[in-house]
Design an enzyme around this catalytic site. Sequence first.
Site, mmCIF file in Angstrom:
data_model
loop_
_atom_site.group_PDB
_atom_site.id
_atom_site.type_symbol
_atom_site.label_atom_id
_atom_site.label_comp_id
_atom_site.label_asym_id
_atom_site.label_seq_id
_atom_site.Cartn_x
_atom_site.Cartn_y
_atom_site.Cartn_z
ATOM 1 N N GLY A 54 0.764 -1.237 0.000
ATOM 2 C CA GLY A 54 0.000 0.000 0.000
ATOM 3 C C GLY A 54 0.792 1.282 0.000
ATOM 4 N N CYS A 69 -13.398 4.776 -28.169
ATOM 5 C CA CYS A 69 -14.681 5.457 -28.281
ATOM 6 C C CYS A 69 -15.414 5.493 -26.953
ATOM 7 C CB CYS A 69 -15.524 4.792 -29.367
ATOM 8 S SG CYS A 69 -14.698 4.920 -30.946
ATOM 9 N N GLU A 70 -14.899 6.280 -26.040
ATOM 10 C CA GLU A 70 -15.474 6.513 -24.717
ATOM 11 C C GLU A 70 -15.029 7.900 -24.288
ATOM 12 O OE1 GLU A 70 -17.272 4.506 -22.705
ATOM 13 O OE2 GLU A 70 -17.046 2.619 -23.802
ATOM 14 N N TYR A 110 -9.756 5.521 -11.778
ATOM 15 C CA TYR A 110 -9.627 6.190 -10.470
ATOM 16 C C TYR A 110 -9.397 7.689 -10.586
ATOM 17 C CZ TYR A 110 -7.591 1.446 -9.668
ATOM 18 O OH TYR A 110 -7.303 0.111 -9.655
ATOM 19 N N GLU A 159 3.790 -6.889 1.654
ATOM 20 C CA GLU A 159 3.278 -7.177 0.308
ATOM 21 C C GLU A 159 3.275 -5.916 -0.551
ATOM 22 O OE1 GLU A 159 -0.716 -8.305 1.298
ATOM 23 O OE2 GLU A 159 -0.112 -10.070 2.427
ATOM 24 N N PRO A 160 4.428 -5.300 -0.781
ATOM 25 C CA PRO A 160 4.420 -4.081 -1.595
ATOM 26 C C PRO A 160 4.236 -4.379 -3.074
ATOM 27 C CG PRO A 160 6.671 -4.619 -0.947
ATOM 28 C CD PRO A 160 5.784 -5.668 -0.333
ATOM 29 N N GLY A 161 3.464 -3.575 -3.745
ATOM 30 C CA GLY A 161 3.267 -3.715 -5.189
ATOM 31 C C GLY A 161 3.712 -2.445 -5.885
ATOM 32 N N ARG A 162 2.815 -1.452 -5.859
ATOM 33 C CA ARG A 162 3.058 -0.183 -6.552
ATOM 34 C C ARG A 162 4.428 0.424 -6.235
ATOM 35 N NH1 ARG A 162 -1.129 3.166 -7.917
ATOM 36 N NH2 ARG A 162 -2.410 2.063 -6.404
HETATM 37 C C1 LIG Z 1 -2.980 -5.009 -4.145
HETATM 38 C C2 LIG Z 1 -2.523 -5.633 -2.897
HETATM 39 C C3 LIG Z 1 -1.256 -5.350 -2.382
HETATM 40 C C4 LIG Z 1 -0.314 -4.347 -3.004
HETATM 41 O O1 LIG Z 1 -0.789 -3.038 -2.909
HETATM 42 P P1 LIG Z 1 0.137 -1.840 -3.409
HETATM 43 O O2 LIG Z 1 -0.661 -0.636 -3.113
HETATM 44 O O3 LIG Z 1 0.354 -2.030 -4.859
HETATM 45 O O4 LIG Z 1 1.397 -1.894 -2.621
HETATM 46 C C5 LIG Z 1 -0.842 -6.028 -1.259
HETATM 47 N N1 LIG Z 1 -1.643 -6.947 -0.651
HETATM 48 C C6 LIG Z 1 -2.867 -7.231 -1.120
HETATM 49 C C7 LIG Z 1 -3.683 -8.234 -0.421
HETATM 50 C C8 LIG Z 1 -3.350 -6.596 -2.245
HETATM 51 O O5 LIG Z 1 -4.574 -6.873 -2.696
#
Ligand SMILES: *Cc1c(COP(=O)(O)O)cnc(C)c1O
Length: 430
Positions: A252, A358-359, A332, A289-292
């Site tokens: 997050g 086309c939106e 978003y 659990e980092p993504g972004r």
């Molecule tokens: C999407 C998600 C993440 C990653 O979130 P980011 O904002 O991209 O860091 C981590 N854990 C879970 C369960 C998610 O659904």
Amino acid sequence: MNPSQISAPGLPGQPHVAYRNGSLHVEDLALADLAHEHGTPLFVYSKAAMLSALAAYQRGFAGRKALICYAMKANSSLAVLQVFARAGCGFDIVSGGELDRVLAAGGDPAKVIFSGVGKTCAEMRRALDVGIACFNVESEAELEVLSAVAVQAGKTARVSIRVNPNVDPKTHPYISTGLKGNKFGVAHERALLAYRRAASLPGLEVVGIDCHIGSQITQESPYLDAMDRVLDLVESIEMAGIPIHHIDFGGGLGIDYNGDTPPQADALWKQLLAKLDTRGFGDRQFMIEPGRSLVGNAGVCLTEVLYLKPGEQKNFCIIDAAMNDLPRPAMYQAFHQIVPLSPRNEDASVYDVVGPVCESGDWIGHDRQLAVQAGDHLAVLSAGAYCMSMASNYNTRARAAEVLVDGDKVHVIRARETIADLFRQEKLLP
Ligand SMILES: *Cc1c(COP(=O)(O)O)cnc(C)c1O
């Protein structure tokens, strides 16, 4: 010598993206050259940017028992997974398809955790068979099903329950996940009950607890609040005789899209670990659990200006990338910087930058100051996360190609889709 040649400071939030001699580069390569060679729209990722984002987390957790599980839904391209797998990361997956991607990329299933509110029996079975680390269970009903699937397979499923700490992450409502009205996780008030049930089921072994409160979080306070709430639960669950071996704080952490100032991962974790130490949990196994924050600012999307369309109320800059390539603005109202690859010495005009789909929702940026002509190339910045992984084929548009830059080398990691790819599975009537 042009001073920018010496220092070449990166763009805000994106130190690996920089203008040199009037031309935008990722690492050592000029993006205009990549656009000409590979066509547009084109996603370009910096390997160094991914590894330096990861290094900030690794510094934050130095000396601790910790596993960084890349939340791969942010960008699930195989070569991106490979970069993180080789750097020792685990993966947070949300589908059986993502598990197969991890395996195809050479990731270690023993470092995989499986999140998501709607896991099917088939997905559970496959994850048990390959031996993932842990299921992050999101409801009481899922506990029952997972136990039954595990018993049938003659296995034990290691579980963590995703608890909903009811903390406001102060982000966009579509990416806030830890409030009471969200579909995710088990309510704080029911968590102890759910843990007692999990501990009593024959196919399950309770190993941890997890939470994930939202995305693009730019403040520390939601993390500190959520941590307190989770640690309160750990205390009461352990008091009930159920040991919690790992604590998973989710992902997050936000990135700088447009002057955003999220905490740095290492500084944030220094603070969070100090709280964990104070409360006597410092020696636990931690997961995140980092993504972004690992990939968002490692990527840009290159696009060509197709037409300029001046109007009475608005000027439009129509580009060859669209909402099917870059869905975040439409989904978003998200902001991406849009910059020229080779800035012109001309007066800028204000444009709405839009795609060909086309939106009316197909816009990439509103009211942008740009000095451009048809045929120019632009870069949509901060496009490494939740862009390609969310891309669609709407309007029968082939998905873009992707390249990964590593110093002065470039690797094509996904060829551009062909139109034949798009209807390969379709059948004409007899
Ligand atoms: C999407 C998600 C993440 C990653 O979130 P980011 O904002 O991209 O860091 C981590 N854990 C879970 C369960 C998610 O659904």
